[in-house]
Structure formats: structure tokens, C-alpha cells
Design a protein around this motif. Structure first.
Motif, PDB file in Angstrom:
ATOM      1  N   CYS A 250      -3.968   6.432  -2.064  1.00  0.00           N
ATOM      2  CA  CYS A 250      -3.363   5.164  -1.661  1.00  0.00           C
ATOM      3  C   CYS A 250      -3.574   4.160  -2.782  1.00  0.00           C
ATOM      4  O   CYS A 250      -4.706   3.953  -3.224  1.00  0.00           O
TER       5      CYS A 250
ATOM      6  N   MET B 253     -11.132  -0.167   2.580  1.00  0.00           N
ATOM      7  CA  MET B 253      -9.903   0.606   2.765  1.00  0.00           C
ATOM      8  C   MET B 253     -10.146   1.664   3.830  1.00  0.00           C
ATOM      9  O   MET B 253     -11.271   2.146   4.000  1.00  0.00           O
TER      10      MET B 253
ATOM     11  N   TYR C  51      -7.056  -5.116  10.356  1.00  0.00           N
ATOM     12  CA  TYR C  51      -6.401  -4.618   9.150  1.00  0.00           C
ATOM     13  C   TYR C  51      -5.126  -5.435   8.930  1.00  0.00           C
ATOM     14  O   TYR C  51      -4.277  -5.501   9.821  1.00  0.00           O
TER      15      TYR C  51
ATOM     16  N   LEU D 195       0.879  -1.162   0.000  1.00  0.00           N
ATOM     17  CA  LEU D 195       0.000   0.000   0.000  1.00  0.00           C
ATOM     18  C   LEU D 195       0.912   1.206   0.000  1.00  0.00           C
ATOM     19  O   LEU D 195       1.773   1.340   0.879  1.00  0.00           O
TER      20      LEU D 195
ATOM     21  N   ALA E  56      -5.889  -1.751   4.785  1.00  0.00           N
ATOM     22  CA  ALA E  56      -6.914  -2.558   4.127  1.00  0.00           C
ATOM     23  C   ALA E  56      -7.322  -3.716   5.029  1.00  0.00           C
ATOM     24  O   ALA E  56      -6.486  -4.284   5.740  1.00  0.00           O
TER      25      ALA E  56
ATOM     26  N   ARG F 263     -13.537   5.672  -2.899  1.00  0.00           N
ATOM     27  CA  ARG F 263     -13.043   4.430  -3.467  1.00  0.00           C
ATOM     28  C   ARG F 263     -12.839   4.716  -4.945  1.00  0.00           C
ATOM     29  O   ARG F 263     -13.773   4.793  -5.713  1.00  0.00           O
TER      30      ARG F 263
ATOM     31  N   ARG G 243     -13.115   5.180   6.910  1.00  0.00           N
ATOM     32  CA  ARG G 243     -13.126   3.860   6.272  1.00  0.00           C
ATOM     33  C   ARG G 243     -14.207   3.818   5.205  1.00  0.00           C
ATOM     34  O   ARG G 243     -15.258   4.460   5.360  1.00  0.00           O
TER      35      ARG G 243
ATOM     36  N   ALA H  78      -2.960   0.206  -3.870  1.00  0.00           N
ATOM     37  CA  ALA H  78      -2.679  -1.125  -3.347  1.00  0.00           C
ATOM     38  C   ALA H  78      -2.283  -2.054  -4.486  1.00  0.00           C
ATOM     39  O   ALA H  78      -2.795  -1.952  -5.602  1.00  0.00           O
TER      40      ALA H  78
ATOM     41  N   CYS I 293      -2.594   4.453   5.150  1.00  0.00           N
ATOM     42  CA  CYS I 293      -3.638   3.721   4.457  1.00  0.00           C
ATOM     43  C   CYS I 293      -3.618   2.277   4.957  1.00  0.00           C
ATOM     44  O   CYS I 293      -2.532   1.730   5.237  1.00  0.00           O
TER      45      CYS I 293
ATOM     46  N   THR J  41      -7.701   4.143  -3.061  1.00  0.00           N
ATOM     47  CA  THR J  41      -8.597   4.964  -2.273  1.00  0.00           C
ATOM     48  C   THR J  41      -7.958   6.336  -2.103  1.00  0.00           C
ATOM     49  O   THR J  41      -6.748   6.490  -2.247  1.00  0.00           O
TER      50      THR J  41
END
Length: 118
Positions: free
Chosen positions: A22, A34, A105, A4, A97, A72, A50, A24, A95, A78
Motif C-alpha cells: 500500500c 496503517m 480511519y 492509498l 490510515a 511499515r 495494524r 500513500a 489499506c 505498508t
């Protein structure tokens, strides 16, 4: 390898805006929500915002509600739009996930610094 990577941090005047991003990579993130966290010097890491996998549900810390918006951008990216930045907002922003069905997370970025000048 899961990665990330945050970007978009910097210096801004109080009342100004910044947008953090961010990205990923490294595996599929299907079903993953995220989030953004932040940590100021001498303080614990705290939740900021979130967004769920679907993008339909968003959650915010009371301290940023109405000023920050999480987006998103696609299945792996994100962003966090930060408006009306305050002197209490400076921190390293991270960031993260997690699968929407889990509470932990499992992936974190390295962080990006946000500084607010008064």
C-alpha cells in the motif's frame, strides 16, 4: 488529494503466500498508523492487521495471527505478508490510515482482490 493505492493481490493456491503493498500520498502521514482490512462477498469488512506510526506495535485479528505479518516499509508505505493462505482468506483487502491518537480511519484505498484456490 489523499490516495492509498494497494497492489499485490491475485490468485494463489491454498497454503501459498502473497504480499500486498500500500502506497500513500497526498499529504503528510506523520503520526499515522496503517492497517489492513478485508471484505468477503456477503460479509462485513473486518480488521486484519495494524501497525503504528513508530512500527513498534502491531496488532492482528485472531484469524490471521501467526500467518500474516504487517510491515511499515517507510513513512507512507505498508505491506502485508500473507503466508499459509486458507480457503477462508479470499476477500478484497483494503489499506487504511488513521492517526495513532484517533480511533477513526480517515483514508482508505480502493482494495485489491485476493483469491485462494483449494
Amino acid at each position: 488529494q489523499v490516495q492509498l493505492v494497494e497492489s499485490g493481490g491475485g490468485l494463489v493456491q491454498a497454503g501459498g503466500s502473497l504480499r500486498l503493498s500500500c502506497a500513500a500520498s497526498g499529504r503528510t502521514f506523520t503520526g499515522y498508523g496503517m492497517a489492513w482490512f478485508r471484505q468477503a462477498p456477503g460479509k462485513e469488512r473486518e480488521f486484519v492487521a495494524r501497525i503504528t506510526w513508530s512500527g513498534y506495535n502491531r496488532y492482528y485479528a485472531d484469524s490471521v495471527k501467526g500467518r500474516f505479518t504487517i510491515y511499515r516499509d517507510n513513512t507512507t508505505n505498508t505491506s502485508l505478508q500473507m503466508n499459509s493462505l486458507k480457503p477462508e482468506d479470499p476477500a478484497v483487502y483494503y489499506c487504511a490510515a488513521r492517526h495513532d491518537t484517533l480511533g477513526t480511519y480517515d483514508s482508505w484505498g480502493q482494495g485489491t482482490q485476493v483469491t485462494v484456490s483449494s
